[in-house]
Design a protein around this motif. Structure first.
Motif, short mmCIF file in Angstrom:
data_model
loop_
_atom_site.label_atom_id
_atom_site.label_comp_id
_atom_site.label_asym_id
_atom_site.label_seq_id
_atom_site.Cartn_x
_atom_site.Cartn_y
_atom_site.Cartn_z
N SER A 196 6.13 20.21 0.67
CA SER A 196 5.23 21.37 0.37
C SER A 196 6.21 22.64 0.07
O SER A 196 7.47 22.52 0.32
CB SER A 196 4.32 21.75 1.47
OG SER A 196 5.14 22.28 2.56
N HIS A 240 1.46 22.38 5.93
CA HIS A 240 0.84 20.99 6.07
C HIS A 240 -0.29 21.06 5.24
O HIS A 240 -0.94 20.07 4.76
CB HIS A 240 0.60 20.28 7.36
CG HIS A 240 1.85 20.14 8.31
ND1 HIS A 240 2.61 21.35 8.67
CD2 HIS A 240 2.30 18.93 8.23
CE1 HIS A 240 3.75 20.73 9.22
NE2 HIS A 240 3.55 19.34 9.27
N PHE A 257 2.00 13.90 0.70
CA PHE A 257 2.60 13.08 1.78
C PHE A 257 2.54 11.60 1.24
O PHE A 257 1.71 11.00 0.61
CB PHE A 257 1.53 13.02 2.90
CG PHE A 257 1.77 14.30 3.81
CD1 PHE A 257 2.94 14.72 4.72
CD2 PHE A 257 0.77 15.31 3.57
CE1 PHE A 257 2.86 15.71 5.46
CE2 PHE A 257 0.83 16.48 4.37
CZ PHE A 257 1.91 16.79 5.39
N THR A 288 -3.02 16.92 0.77
CA THR A 288 -3.84 17.73 1.48
C THR A 288 -4.36 18.82 0.47
O THR A 288 -3.48 19.45 -0.06
CB THR A 288 -3.16 18.05 2.65
OG1 THR A 288 -2.13 18.89 2.34
CG2 THR A 288 -2.81 16.96 3.43
N ILE A 300 8.16 17.73 5.52
CA ILE A 300 6.82 18.18 6.78
C ILE A 300 6.46 16.63 6.96
O ILE A 300 6.59 15.59 6.34
CB ILE A 300 6.01 18.80 5.94
CG1 ILE A 300 5.33 18.22 4.62
CG2 ILE A 300 6.12 20.30 5.82
CD1 ILE A 300 3.99 18.93 3.95
N MET A 331 4.02 14.36 10.21
CA MET A 331 2.98 14.37 11.28
C MET A 331 2.90 12.82 11.70
O MET A 331 3.04 11.88 11.03
CB MET A 331 1.40 14.73 10.32
CG MET A 331 1.40 15.94 9.69
SD MET A 331 -0.36 16.30 9.17
CE MET A 331 -0.30 15.02 7.65
N VAL A 365 -5.54 17.39 8.87
CA VAL A 365 -4.02 17.73 9.34
C VAL A 365 -4.35 18.05 10.67
O VAL A 365 -3.51 17.91 11.82
CB VAL A 365 -3.52 18.92 8.64
CG1 VAL A 365 -2.41 19.29 9.28
CG2 VAL A 365 -3.29 18.27 7.27
N LYS A 379 3.20 17.54 14.77
CA LYS A 379 3.63 17.63 13.38
C LYS A 379 4.79 18.56 13.29
O LYS A 379 4.90 19.15 14.45
CB LYS A 379 2.59 18.20 12.44
CG LYS A 379 1.97 19.43 12.65
CD LYS A 379 0.72 19.94 11.83
CE LYS A 379 -0.09 20.99 12.30
NZ LYS A 379 -0.76 20.69 13.52
N MET A 423 8.30 20.68 10.82
CA MET A 423 8.94 20.87 9.32
C MET A 423 10.28 21.16 9.48
O MET A 423 10.73 21.61 10.23
CB MET A 423 8.26 22.08 8.69
CG MET A 423 8.77 22.58 7.33
SD MET A 423 10.04 23.55 7.32
CE MET A 423 9.54 25.14 7.95
#
Length: 605
Positions: free
Chosen positions: A81, A86, A91, A109, A163, A165, A179, A185, A187
């Motif tokens: 991103s 997120h 992704f 997202t 990022i 998750m 999310v 999660k 970064m």
């Protein structure tokens, strides 16, 4: 089960089992082909790690991400991103449905954190393996530019916010997943597109000097800047060269030591600098340590050792050299871990075998002054600092200088930086660019290609700032809450020029403040201090736009300075700014036309 136009699933559980027992192969494959493998921790505990290789010919990055703890029905997502959020992200997501079928999907997202499957699938060459019991290794390939402008992230030079998750399953479908439903999660900032470089042999006589923190009790706070002053433990009474530097990170501190810089303390030979060890911004930090501000080395997470070209080295030592340096360590501890003790730092490779050329550093950009400012509530305000042709004409030799490295720098509100190279009005390829810059991820980066700058060339450094969360104007200056716009360029052979920066001319700025007072009834005056004038105005959106136009149209006050601090001879006030008459076209893209067939379906296992 809902289907997707490009969705394909595995038909047998045996195929899944076959992959589960296969070893993760990115590192092994790269070793066999001689490809360089890069790595960075994805969290501060060391339980998530990313490895990657770069294929410049194919314009692809191959990723392998390791997660130390993942259940058989967990879903895992790795992506990109613009600023590390997120939401509004791209992704590659691996999931196992309630029937035990495992697949990877290209997803995105929205601003609310709702996950959707992309109509175009660009997560290629998916593979997966079980490692170390409950661990998972995911491998996939991603093009730099997928040509999916609406949903996919464009991988570029500079900083990339990776990022990730992990969430619990099984899932019936991916569309509509949130999310917020992820179990964990995180970064991490990295430079994905590192330059290809040749190995440079070290001299026979080399001293490895460690500039290390000393058993720092890392605070249980998200961000800590720790400073450590020391004297270099070797005889530097004659000139030496630094030819390489690298990080020295304790294993337990990987993921927490975010970036580091080594500064030389610019003082007289016999001046003793207090051996301060503590928070960099503490009121207890001795004033004498403020002279420790000339960058010698800089490392950020994921960075390779910085190796100077075989022709040059950074000069250190000599009869007038002060032997004190200061290490600054940025600890990033989002988990607020307690009880960590760290002694990480930077290793300098110093040799008495002086190379053909001394390397030097020139500061480009904006002068450190409150004459330049950023109004509050600005989503994207730009300032440009100039190194004008008149300055390079009198300071650079006819053969030019070769720039091979660059460190971009702003403070907390900077979001993007780039330096343009102009010759006789013609824009040449850029010197450096970081479209996703963060002040928390600074390193000296080798350029993909060295750049020759000739006398009469101009260099324009532009910084973008976001002050949406600031209620008051942000002034230029040295404080971390002030702002800067600088590109420290590393070059050879070393010349006298050390600073080539600009600010708005005093005459134009005084005229602007007079206008604000007489025509808009603002509390400004040409006789008041600059900071008082900026703080005396009410910065409406319209007034902020006008200030930007004033900066763009005004003449310049130039710093065209030698290393002594003296300016080169000439009149450097009210100089015109550089104009680009012939701009470079945008970079070529290789995107399929609408008549070409759609991409293949996503990989499944």
């Amino acid at each position: 089960m809902p289907t997707h136009p490009y969705y394909r699933r595995c038909r047998t559980a045996a195929a899944v089992a076959a992959v589960i027992v296969t070893a993760a192969a990115l590192v092994a494959d790269a070793s066999a082909t001689g490809t360089r493998v890069y790595t960075a921790p994805l969290d501060d505990t060391g339980r998530a790690t990313v490895y990657w290789t770069v294929g410049y010919a194919a314009q692809t990055v191959k990723f392998e991400t390791h997660f130390a703890d993942a259940g058989p029905f967990d879903w895992l997502a790795v992506g990109f991103s613009d600023r590390g959020n997120h939401t509004g992200a791209d992704f590659c997501l691996v999931w196992r449905d309630w029937k035990g079928v495992t697949s990877m999907l290209d997803t995105w997202t929205d601003d609310a954190g709702r996950i959707s499957v992309d109509e175009r699938q660009d997560c290629d060459d998916f593979d997966m393996a079980r490692i170390h019991g409950r661990g998972i290794a995911l491998t996939f390939t991603r093009k730099f530019d997928t040509c999916d402008d609406e949903r996919d992230y464009l991988i570029q030079d500079g900083t990339t916010h990776l990022i990730w998750m992990v969430g619990s399953g099984p899932l019936y479908a991916v569309d509509g997943l949130l999310v917020s439903q992820a179990r964990v999660k995180g970064m991490q900032r990295v430079q994905l597109l590192k330059p290809e470089r040749l190995e440079v042999d070290l001299p026979d006589r080399i001293s490895k000097i460690n500039v290390l923190a000393d058993k720092v009790h890392v605070p249980a706070e998200e961000t800590t800047y720790w400073c450590h002053v020391m004297k270099i433990p070797m005889d530097l009474s004659s000139k030496h060269h630094i030819v390489r530097f690298e990080s020295v990170i304790e294993e337990k501190s990987k993921g927490v030591v975010h970036h580091m810089e080594v500064f030389h303390c610019e003082a007289g030979t016999n001046v003793a600098i207090p051996l301060y060890r503590g928070p960099c911004f503490s009121e207890k930090r001795p004033y004498k340590t403020q002279v420790c501000k000339k960058v010698m080395a800089a490392w950020a997470m994921g960075a390779e050792p910085f190796v100077y070209p075989k022709e040059a080295g950074l000069p250190i030592g000599g009869p007038d050299f002060n032997g004190y340096v200061m290490l600054e360590v940025h600890y990033n501890n989002p988990g607020l871990r307690k009880g960590m003790i760290d002694s990480s730092g930077v290793r300098l490779y110093i040799t008495p075998e002086v190379r053909e050329y001394d390397a030097g550093v020139i500061e480009l950009g904006l002068e450190y002054t409150d004459k330049m400012a950023i109004p509050p509530k600005q989503p994207d305000f730009t300032l440009t600092g100039y190194c004008i042709a008149e300055c390079t004409a009198v300071s650079i030799p006819p053969s030019g200088i070769e720039i091979f490295g660059s460190q971009l720098h702003t403070h907390l509100t900077g979001t993007k930086i780039y330096t343009k190279h102009v010759r006789d009005g013609q824009e040449l390829p850029e010197l450096n660019r970081d479209n996703h810059y963060s002040t928390h991820f600074q390193e000296i980066r080798l350029l993909h290609r060295s750049v020759r700058v000739l006398p009469g060339d101009a260099l324009m450094t532009t910084c973008h700032y976001n002050t949406e969360n600031r209620p008051n104007i942000t002034l230029g200056g040295f404080s971390i809450t002030d702002e800067m716009c600088v590109n420290y360029v590393y070059y050879y052979p070393k010349i006298e020029l050390e600073v080539c920066k600009s600010s708005i001319s005093e005459q134009n700025l005084k005229s602007y403040f007079k206008f604000l007072n007489e025509w808009e009834r603002q509390r400004t005056s040409p006789d008041s201090a600059v900071s008082a004038n900026y703080n005396g105005a009410e910065w409406t959106p319209m007034r902020s736009q006008v200030l930007h136009r004033v900066y763009e149209s005004s003449t310049l006050s130039m710093q065209c300075n030698r290393s002594t601090g003296d300016r080169f001879p000439g009149d450097w006030e009210n100089r015109p700014s550089t104009k680009v008459l012939y701009a470079l076209p945008p970079p070529a893209r290789h995107c399929r036309t609408l008549s070409q067939p759609p991409p293949p379906p996503p990989s499944s296992v």
